[in-house]
Design a protein around this motif. Structure first.
Motif, PDB file in Angstrom:
ATOM      1  N   ALA A   8      48.603 -13.071 -10.140  1.00  0.00           N
ATOM      2  CA  ALA A   8      47.458 -13.608  -9.402  1.00  0.00           C
ATOM      3  C   ALA A   8      47.817 -14.929  -8.729  1.00  0.00           C
ATOM      4  O   ALA A   8      47.416 -15.206  -7.592  1.00  0.00           O
ATOM      5  CB  ALA A   8      46.281 -13.791 -10.356  1.00  0.00           C
ATOM      6  N   ALA A   9      48.596 -15.761  -9.445  1.00  0.00           N
ATOM      7  CA  ALA A   9      49.010 -17.051  -8.877  1.00  0.00           C
ATOM      8  C   ALA A   9      49.943 -16.844  -7.686  1.00  0.00           C
ATOM      9  O   ALA A   9      49.853 -17.543  -6.671  1.00  0.00           O
ATOM     10  CB  ALA A   9      49.697 -17.895  -9.950  1.00  0.00           C
ATOM     11  N   GLY A  10      50.843 -15.875  -7.817  1.00  0.00           N
ATOM     12  CA  GLY A  10      51.750 -15.574  -6.715  1.00  0.00           C
ATOM     13  C   GLY A  10      51.013 -15.035  -5.505  1.00  0.00           C
ATOM     14  O   GLY A  10      51.308 -15.394  -4.357  1.00  0.00           O
ATOM     15  N   MET A  11      50.010 -14.170  -5.747  1.00  0.00           N
ATOM     16  CA  MET A  11      49.236 -13.613  -4.648  1.00  0.00           C
ATOM     17  C   MET A  11      48.447 -14.701  -3.921  1.00  0.00           C
ATOM     18  O   MET A  11      48.273 -14.652  -2.700  1.00  0.00           O
ATOM     19  CB  MET A  11      48.290 -12.539  -5.179  1.00  0.00           C
ATOM     20  CG  MET A  11      47.475 -11.835  -4.104  1.00  0.00           C
ATOM     21  SD  MET A  11      48.480 -11.108  -2.770  1.00  0.00           S
ATOM     22  CE  MET A  11      49.410  -9.901  -3.686  1.00  0.00           C
ATOM     23  N   LYS A  12      47.995 -15.705  -4.655  1.00  0.00           N
ATOM     24  CA  LYS A  12      47.268 -16.819  -4.041  1.00  0.00           C
ATOM     25  C   LYS A  12      48.161 -17.543  -3.040  1.00  0.00           C
ATOM     26  O   LYS A  12      47.728 -17.912  -1.945  1.00  0.00           O
ATOM     27  CB  LYS A  12      46.786 -17.780  -5.123  1.00  0.00           C
ATOM     28  CG  LYS A  12      45.844 -18.859  -4.629  1.00  0.00           C
ATOM     29  CD  LYS A  12      45.281 -19.673  -5.787  1.00  0.00           C
ATOM     30  CE  LYS A  12      44.290 -20.722  -5.295  1.00  0.00           C
ATOM     31  NZ  LYS A  12      43.728 -21.507  -6.430  1.00  0.00           N
ATOM     32  N   LEU A  17      50.268 -18.073   2.878  1.00  0.00           N
ATOM     33  CA  LEU A  17      51.386 -17.968   3.809  1.00  0.00           C
ATOM     34  C   LEU A  17      51.150 -16.930   4.909  1.00  0.00           C
ATOM     35  O   LEU A  17      51.697 -17.058   6.014  1.00  0.00           O
ATOM     36  CB  LEU A  17      52.671 -17.614   3.052  1.00  0.00           C
ATOM     37  CG  LEU A  17      53.176 -18.654   2.049  1.00  0.00           C
ATOM     38  CD1 LEU A  17      54.414 -18.140   1.333  1.00  0.00           C
ATOM     39  CD2 LEU A  17      53.476 -19.984   2.738  1.00  0.00           C
ATOM     40  N   VAL A  18      50.349 -15.901   4.620  1.00  0.00           N
ATOM     41  CA  VAL A  18      50.129 -14.821   5.596  1.00  0.00           C
ATOM     42  C   VAL A  18      49.492 -15.373   6.862  1.00  0.00           C
ATOM     43  O   VAL A  18      48.434 -16.006   6.829  1.00  0.00           O
ATOM     44  CB  VAL A  18      49.219 -13.720   4.997  1.00  0.00           C
ATOM     45  CG1 VAL A  18      48.790 -12.743   6.089  1.00  0.00           C
ATOM     46  CG2 VAL A  18      49.944 -12.969   3.909  1.00  0.00           C
ATOM     47  N   ALA A  75      57.023  -8.289   2.265  1.00  0.00           N
ATOM     48  CA  ALA A  75      55.760  -8.567   1.584  1.00  0.00           C
ATOM     49  C   ALA A  75      54.573  -8.054   2.397  1.00  0.00           C
ATOM     50  O   ALA A  75      53.616  -7.512   1.839  1.00  0.00           O
ATOM     51  CB  ALA A  75      55.614 -10.070   1.342  1.00  0.00           C
ATOM     52  N   LEU A  76      54.645  -8.204   3.705  1.00  0.00           N
ATOM     53  CA  LEU A  76      53.546  -7.744   4.555  1.00  0.00           C
ATOM     54  C   LEU A  76      53.359  -6.238   4.434  1.00  0.00           C
ATOM     55  O   LEU A  76      52.232  -5.734   4.398  1.00  0.00           O
ATOM     56  CB  LEU A  76      53.817  -8.124   6.017  1.00  0.00           C
ATOM     57  CG  LEU A  76      53.743  -9.612   6.349  1.00  0.00           C
ATOM     58  CD1 LEU A  76      54.187  -9.852   7.789  1.00  0.00           C
ATOM     59  CD2 LEU A  76      52.343 -10.154   6.128  1.00  0.00           C
ATOM     60  N   ILE A  77      54.475  -5.520   4.356  1.00  0.00           N
ATOM     61  CA  ILE A  77      54.395  -4.063   4.256  1.00  0.00           C
ATOM     62  C   ILE A  77      53.948  -3.632   2.865  1.00  0.00           C
ATOM     63  O   ILE A  77      53.095  -2.754   2.706  1.00  0.00           O
ATOM     64  CB  ILE A  77      55.761  -3.431   4.594  1.00  0.00           C
ATOM     65  CG1 ILE A  77      56.097  -3.672   6.074  1.00  0.00           C
ATOM     66  CG2 ILE A  77      55.775  -1.944   4.279  1.00  0.00           C
ATOM     67  CD1 ILE A  77      57.478  -3.215   6.465  1.00  0.00           C
ATOM     68  N   ALA A  78      54.537  -4.259   1.833  1.00  0.00           N
ATOM     69  CA  ALA A  78      54.291  -3.816   0.456  1.00  0.00           C
ATOM     70  C   ALA A  78      52.945  -4.265  -0.094  1.00  0.00           C
ATOM     71  O   ALA A  78      52.305  -3.532  -0.860  1.00  0.00           O
ATOM     72  CB  ALA A  78      55.412  -4.321  -0.453  1.00  0.00           C
TER      73      ALA A  78
END
Length: 217
Positions: A8-12, A17-18, A75-78
Motif C-alpha cells: 500500500a505504501a509503495g502504491m501511494k 509519480l504517475v 509499472a504503467l502496464i502492470a
C-alpha cells in the motif's frame, strides 16, 4: 492486481509519480507525510521490481547532484492497465471482422517477425539449446516467469506468466506467436505440450534435440 504486486505504501508513491514530473525524495516525503527512511525503503523495493527508475539531476555550480525518481513503462502496464483487457481483444475481433482469418494470419506473421528481429539482435549463441537459454534469460529480465528442465534429450520449458494474456480472445490466434517466435529464434521446431487456455496452469513447450541428424564422418 496492483495490491498483490506492490505494498500500500509503495502504491501511494507510484500514484504520486504517475503522470507527474520526476520527484525527489524530499518531494515524496512532503507529499506522503512519511519519513525519509520509509520513502527510501519503498523506492528501493520499487526499483528492484522494475516499477521505478532513478536518474541524476546535476546542480548548477557546487553541490551534490540529486536523485530524481519516475515511474517506468512496466509499472504503467502492470499496475494501471485500465480497460486494456477489453480493448485489445476488441481490436482482434475488429481485424477478423474487416479482413477475416487471412488478415489475422498476416498480422500474426508480421508481429512474429518483428519480435524475431528484436530478440535475434540480442542472442549470440549458435546451438539451439544455448539460444533457447539466452531467450529465456531475456524473458526473465523482462519480468516473465519461466522454468526449464531437461529430460532424455528434450528440453521442457514453462511460461508460467504470459505477456499475451491481455491480447487473448476465444480463437487463441495470438498464442501462435509464442511457438513460432521460439522456433524461429532457436532454429529448431518447438512443440507445445500444455496450453493455459485448455485448463493447464501454464503453457509448456518442448524442444526435442534427440532427433537431430548427426553429422556424417
Amino acid at each position: 492486481m496492483a495490491n498483490s504486486l506492490v505494498t500500500a505504501a509503495g502504491m501511494k508513491i507510484l500514484k504520486i509519480l504517475v503522470g507527474n514530473a520526476p520527484q525527489t525524495v524530499s518531494e515524496l516525503i512532503k507529499k506522503t507525510g512519511v519519513t525519509r527512511t520509509a520513502i527510501t525503503e519503498q523506492l528501493n523495493e520499487l526499483m528492484a521490481a522494475g516499477f521505478v527508475q532513478r536518474s541524476v539531476q546535476p546542480l548548477a555550480g557546487r553541490g551534490r547532484p540529486r536523485y530524481l525518481y519516475s515511474i517506468t513503462h512496466t509499472a504503467l502496464i502492470a499496475l494501471f492497465p485500465g480497460s486494456a483487457h477489453l480493448v485489445v481483444p476488441a481490436i482482434w475481433r475488429a481485424i477478423r471482422k474487416i479482413g477475416g482469418q487471412k488478415l489475422i494470419q498476416q498480422v500474426i506473421q508480421e508481429v512474429t517477425q518483428e519480435l524475431v528481429i528484436y530478440y535475434s539482435e540480442k542472442i549470440t549463441a549458435s546451438q539451439p539449446e544455448k539460444r533457447l537459454r539466452q531467450l529465456l534469460e531475456l524473458w526473465q529480465q523482462e519480468g516473465c516467469v519461466v522454468d526449464m528442465s531437461e529430460r532424455n534429450g528434450r528440453i521442457i520449458f514453462q511460461k508460467r506468466s504470459c505477456p499475451f494474456l491481455s491480447m487473448y480472445e476465444a480463437s487463441g490466434d495470438i498464442c501462435y506467436v509464442d511457438r513460432e517466435l521460439i522456433s524461429a529464434i532457436v532454429g529448431h521446431p518447438v512443440r507445445r505440450v500444455t496450453y493455459r487456455h485448455e485448463g493447464a496452469p501454464c503453457c509448456t513447450f518442448e524442444l526435442d534435440l534427440s532427433a537431430r541428424k548427426r553429422p556424417s564422418r
